[in-house]
Design an enzyme around this catalytic site. Structure first.
Site, PDB file in Angstrom:
ATOM      1  N   HIS A 258      -2.061 -11.049  16.104  1.00  0.00           N
ATOM      2  CA  HIS A 258      -1.687 -12.152  16.987  1.00  0.00           C
ATOM      3  C   HIS A 258      -0.290 -12.649  16.633  1.00  0.00           C
ATOM      4  CE1 HIS A 258      -5.699 -12.607  18.752  1.00  0.00           C
ATOM      5  NE2 HIS A 258      -6.177 -12.430  17.534  1.00  0.00           N
TER       6      HIS A 258
ATOM      7  N   ALA B 251     -14.736  -1.580  -3.014  1.00  0.00           N
ATOM      8  CA  ALA B 251     -15.490  -2.657  -2.374  1.00  0.00           C
ATOM      9  C   ALA B 251     -14.670  -3.940  -2.359  1.00  0.00           C
ATOM     10  CB  ALA B 251     -16.805  -2.881  -3.120  1.00  0.00           C
TER      11      ALA B 251
ATOM     12  N   THR C  71      -3.669  -3.661   3.484  1.00  0.00           N
ATOM     13  CA  THR C  71      -2.598  -4.044   4.407  1.00  0.00           C
ATOM     14  C   THR C  71      -1.504  -2.990   4.485  1.00  0.00           C
ATOM     15  OG1 THR C  71      -1.426  -5.233   2.646  1.00  0.00           O
ATOM     16  CG2 THR C  71      -3.020  -6.487   3.958  1.00  0.00           C
TER      17      THR C  71
ATOM     18  N   ARG D  44      -4.014  -2.239  -3.720  1.00  0.00           N
ATOM     19  CA  ARG D  44      -2.941  -1.390  -4.236  1.00  0.00           C
ATOM     20  C   ARG D  44      -3.572  -0.113  -4.773  1.00  0.00           C
ATOM     21  NH1 ARG D  44      -2.309  -1.352  -9.773  1.00  0.00           N
ATOM     22  NH2 ARG D  44      -3.632  -2.803 -10.935  1.00  0.00           N
TER      23      ARG D  44
ATOM     24  N   ARG E 189      -4.800   4.566  -8.867  1.00  0.00           N
ATOM     25  CA  ARG E 189      -4.710   5.900  -9.464  1.00  0.00           C
ATOM     26  C   ARG E 189      -5.053   6.939  -8.411  1.00  0.00           C
ATOM     27  NH1 ARG E 189      -9.685   8.228 -10.614  1.00  0.00           N
ATOM     28  NH2 ARG E 189     -11.498   6.840 -10.695  1.00  0.00           N
TER      29      ARG E 189
END
Length: 226
Positions: free
Chosen positions: A102, A155, A160, A175, A178
């Site tokens: 949005h 989990a 992003t 992130r 590994r």
């Protein structure tokens, strides 16, 4: 709804069990009927595809490969963009995938009232999930993200940014912590699963070399033979 846990009498307990069986049978039948009715609404779907009809889907914008399990009650939505899920993919419960976004930059207009224009393509990016991916329980994958082949999403992760092939990503924001295996093992895995023209290229494998390698684990004593 919360239920009191006091111990009922034997007659009441027996009646409750019968009612529970009847309710469960009716619910399973309803889910099966709804599943058959909704399966054909996906934009594309492969063989051996399992989904929960109680999940939330924008069916017409979702393409699913073969041998895919979308898990329990996912939310997979994209109003204009596409969500593409490859082959041999499994989701944990309640995964969310959200294509689109949005506008939040219009002064003097409530965000819910902002109309998107064709020039807002950057706000309507889709999501692509490659083959052989595992997405953990309640992970969230947002618009514009590509999950590379063989990756694992932990989990509760909020993804992003795109995740490279065979990356293991976790956290909020997620992130890459590994690789699943050393690059040498990834090459062996690719050779066993994919024809030469579908394997990762030399450049793609070289890019993986910059990521943290999995820690070497000591061999258990029971596995050592004299």
């Amino acid at each position: 709804m919360r239920v009191s846990a006091h111990r009922p009498g034997p007659v009441i307990a027996g009646v409750a069990r019968i009612l529970d069986l009847l309710w469960s049978s009716g619910r399973r039948a309803r889910r099966a009927i709804r599943g058959m009715a909704c399966a054909g609404r996906f934009a594309a779907r492969g063989d051996n595809f399992t989904f929960d009809p109680d999940g939330v889907y924008t069916y017409e914008t979702i393409e699913v490969g073969r041998n895919v399990d979308l898990g329990h009650r996912p939310v997979i939505m994209a109003a204009r963009s596409r969500i593409r899920i490859g082959d041999n993919v499994m989701f944990g419960p309640e995964v969310t995938i959200r294509g689109g976004n949005h506008r939040i930059d219009r002064v003097g207009t409530p965000m819910i009232a902002v109309e998107k224009s064709p020039s807002d393509g950057a706000l309507d990016r889709g999501v692509t999930i490659g083959d052989d991916v595992w997405v953990g329980t309640r992970a969230v994958i947002l618009h514009g993200v590509t999950i590379g082949r063989g990756a694992v999403i932990g989990a509760g992760a909020v993804v992003t940014r795109s995740v490279p092939p065979y990356g293991v990503a976790a956290g909020n924001p997620a992130r890459v912590i590994r690789l699943r295996w050393p690059v040498e093992t990834i090459i062996e895995h690719e050779q066993q699963l994919y024809p030469p023209e579908q394997r990762l290229t030399t450049a793609e494998l070289a890019a993986l070399s910059d990521l943290p390698r999995p820690e070497a684990r000591p061999m258990p004593a029971s596995a050592v033979r004299g």
